[in-house]
Design a protein around this motif. Structure first.
Motif, PDB file in Angstrom:
ATOM      1  N   ARG A   1       0.861  -1.183   0.000  1.00  9.84           N
ATOM      2  CA  ARG A   1       0.000   0.000   0.000  1.00  9.84           C
ATOM      3  C   ARG A   1       0.894   1.228   0.000  1.00  9.84           C
ATOM      4  NH1 ARG A   1      -3.942   1.702   4.841  1.00  9.84           N
ATOM      5  NH2 ARG A   1      -2.010   2.642   5.557  1.00  9.84           N
ATOM      6  N   LEU A   2       0.806   1.983  -1.094  1.00  9.35           N
ATOM      7  CA  LEU A   2       1.573   3.211  -1.253  1.00  9.35           C
ATOM      8  C   LEU A   2       0.612   4.371  -1.429  1.00  9.35           C
ATOM      9  CD1 LEU A   2       4.112   1.810  -3.858  1.00  9.35           C
ATOM     10  CD2 LEU A   2       4.572   2.258  -1.445  1.00  9.35           C
ATOM     11  N   ARG A   3       0.717   5.359  -0.555  1.00  8.44           N
ATOM     12  CA  ARG A   3      -0.154   6.541  -0.609  1.00  8.44           C
ATOM     13  C   ARG A   3      -1.627   6.157  -0.692  1.00  8.44           C
ATOM     14  NH1 ARG A   3       3.957   9.140  -4.623  1.00  8.44           N
ATOM     15  NH2 ARG A   3       5.421   9.986  -3.111  1.00  8.44           N
ATOM     16  N   GLY A   4      -2.006   5.138   0.078  1.00  8.76           N
ATOM     17  CA  GLY A   4      -3.400   4.725   0.158  1.00  8.76           C
ATOM     18  C   GLY A   4      -3.880   3.803  -0.941  1.00  8.76           C
ATOM     19  N   ARG A   5      -3.033   3.437  -1.885  1.00  7.76           N
ATOM     20  CA  ARG A   5      -3.423   2.580  -3.015  1.00  7.76           C
ATOM     21  C   ARG A   5      -2.633   1.270  -2.974  1.00  7.76           C
ATOM     22  NH1 ARG A   5      -1.919   2.709  -8.838  1.00  7.76           N
ATOM     23  NH2 ARG A   5      -3.569   1.555  -9.863  1.00  7.76           N
ATOM     24  N   TRP A   6      -3.349   0.160  -3.162  1.00  8.04           N
ATOM     25  CA  TRP A   6      -2.721  -1.162  -3.129  1.00  8.04           C
ATOM     26  C   TRP A   6      -2.160  -1.534  -4.502  1.00  8.04           C
ATOM     27  CZ3 TRP A   6      -1.479  -3.652   1.137  1.00  8.04           C
ATOM     28  CH2 TRP A   6      -2.152  -3.333   2.316  1.00  8.04           C
ATOM     29  N   HIS A   7      -0.948  -2.142  -4.477  1.00  2.00           N
ATOM     30  CA  HIS A   7      -0.269  -2.606  -5.689  1.00  2.00           C
ATOM     31  C   HIS A   7       0.163  -4.051  -5.466  1.00  2.00           C
ATOM     32  CE1 HIS A   7       0.186   1.572  -7.107  1.00  2.00           C
ATOM     33  NE2 HIS A   7       0.347   1.837  -5.821  1.00  2.00           N
ATOM     34  N   ALA A   8      -0.207  -4.933  -6.397  1.00  2.62           N
ATOM     35  CA  ALA A   8       0.220  -6.331  -6.315  1.00  2.62           C
ATOM     36  C   ALA A   8       1.643  -6.446  -6.834  1.00  2.62           C
ATOM     37  CB  ALA A   8      -0.716  -7.212  -7.141  1.00  2.62           C
ATOM     38  N   GLY A   9       2.367  -7.436  -6.330  1.00  5.29           N
ATOM     39  CA  GLY A   9       3.735  -7.642  -6.798  1.00  5.29           C
ATOM     40  C   GLY A   9       4.315  -8.941  -6.291  1.00  5.29           C
ATOM     41  N   THR A  10       5.560  -9.156  -6.656  1.00  2.33           N
ATOM     42  CA  THR A  10       6.306 -10.335  -6.231  1.00  2.33           C
ATOM     43  C   THR A  10       7.563  -9.861  -5.512  1.00  2.33           C
ATOM     44  OG1 THR A  10       5.500 -11.522  -8.175  1.00  2.33           O
ATOM     45  CG2 THR A  10       7.367 -12.489  -7.004  1.00  2.33           C
TER      46      THR A  10
ATOM     47  N   LEU B   1       6.485  -4.685  -8.917  1.00  2.00           N
ATOM     48  CA  LEU B   1       5.071  -4.331  -8.933  1.00  2.00           C
ATOM     49  C   LEU B   1       4.461  -4.639 -10.291  1.00  2.00           C
ATOM     50  CD1 LEU B   1       5.436  -0.911  -7.099  1.00  2.00           C
ATOM     51  CD2 LEU B   1       4.728  -3.104  -6.109  1.00  2.00           C
ATOM     52  N   LYS B   2       3.234  -5.113 -10.286  1.00  2.00           N
ATOM     53  CA  LYS B   2       2.562  -5.494 -11.528  1.00  2.00           C
ATOM     54  C   LYS B   2       1.917  -4.310 -12.217  1.00  2.00           C
ATOM     55  CE  LYS B   2       1.962 -10.199 -10.142  1.00  2.00           C
ATOM     56  NZ  LYS B   2       1.132 -11.317  -9.866  1.00  2.00           N
ATOM     57  N   GLU B   3       1.697  -3.214 -11.490  1.00  2.00           N
ATOM     58  CA  GLU B   3       1.049  -2.053 -12.085  1.00  2.00           C
ATOM     59  C   GLU B   3       1.998  -0.901 -12.192  1.00  2.00           C
ATOM     60  OE1 GLU B   3      -2.532  -1.218  -9.848  1.00  2.00           O
ATOM     61  OE2 GLU B   3      -2.245  -3.081  -8.805  1.00  2.00           O
TER      62      GLU B   3
END
Length: 131
Positions: free
Chosen positions: A82-91, A129-131
């Protein structure tokens, strides 16, 4: 691990687990790492400090492979950040060849100072990060 280092590890992790982390998880701008519990399979959220660079997120674990979230990553490297309130999927990947003390110089100053002060087995991580 020496007696002093083990005592320090237990004291710091108890404080983090019982006092600091529950408070920080509620702070809207706090960066969180979400792993999957290796036994429970439940989401586990840990406040961390790090920095996004392009599609990578870098952070340093203060206790390396002794950290519970690191053990969770070893069991399942799929994470969310969670960066700046937004979730990012990753490995997530351990980067043992990276110098964690040098890496800390490029990460947020306050968190880096805390990691250097309490850490006993620093280990760098990169999340693709996937996004």
């Amino acid at each position: 691990m020496t007696g002093y280092r083990e005592t320090k590890f237990r004291a710091v992790t108890a404080f983090q687990r019982r006092v600091l982390n529950p408070v920080l998880r509620r702070v809207p701008g706090q960066t969180l790492l979400e792993t999957t519990g290796r036994k429970s399979r439940l989401p586990r959220r840990t406040p961390i400090g790090g920095r996004r660079t392009g599609n990578e997120f870098w952070f340093v674990s203060e206790y390396g492979e002794k950290s519970q979230y690191v053990r969770n990553i070893q069991a399942d490297p799929r994470v969310r950040v969670r960066l700046r309130g937004r979730w990012h999927a990753g490995t997530a990947h351990a980067v043992p060849q990276d110098d964690p003390r040098v890496r800390l110089l490029s990460l947020p100053r306050f968190n880096s100072a805390a990691v250097r002060a309490v850490g006993t087995n620093l280990l760098t991580f990169r999340v693709d990060l996937k996004e």
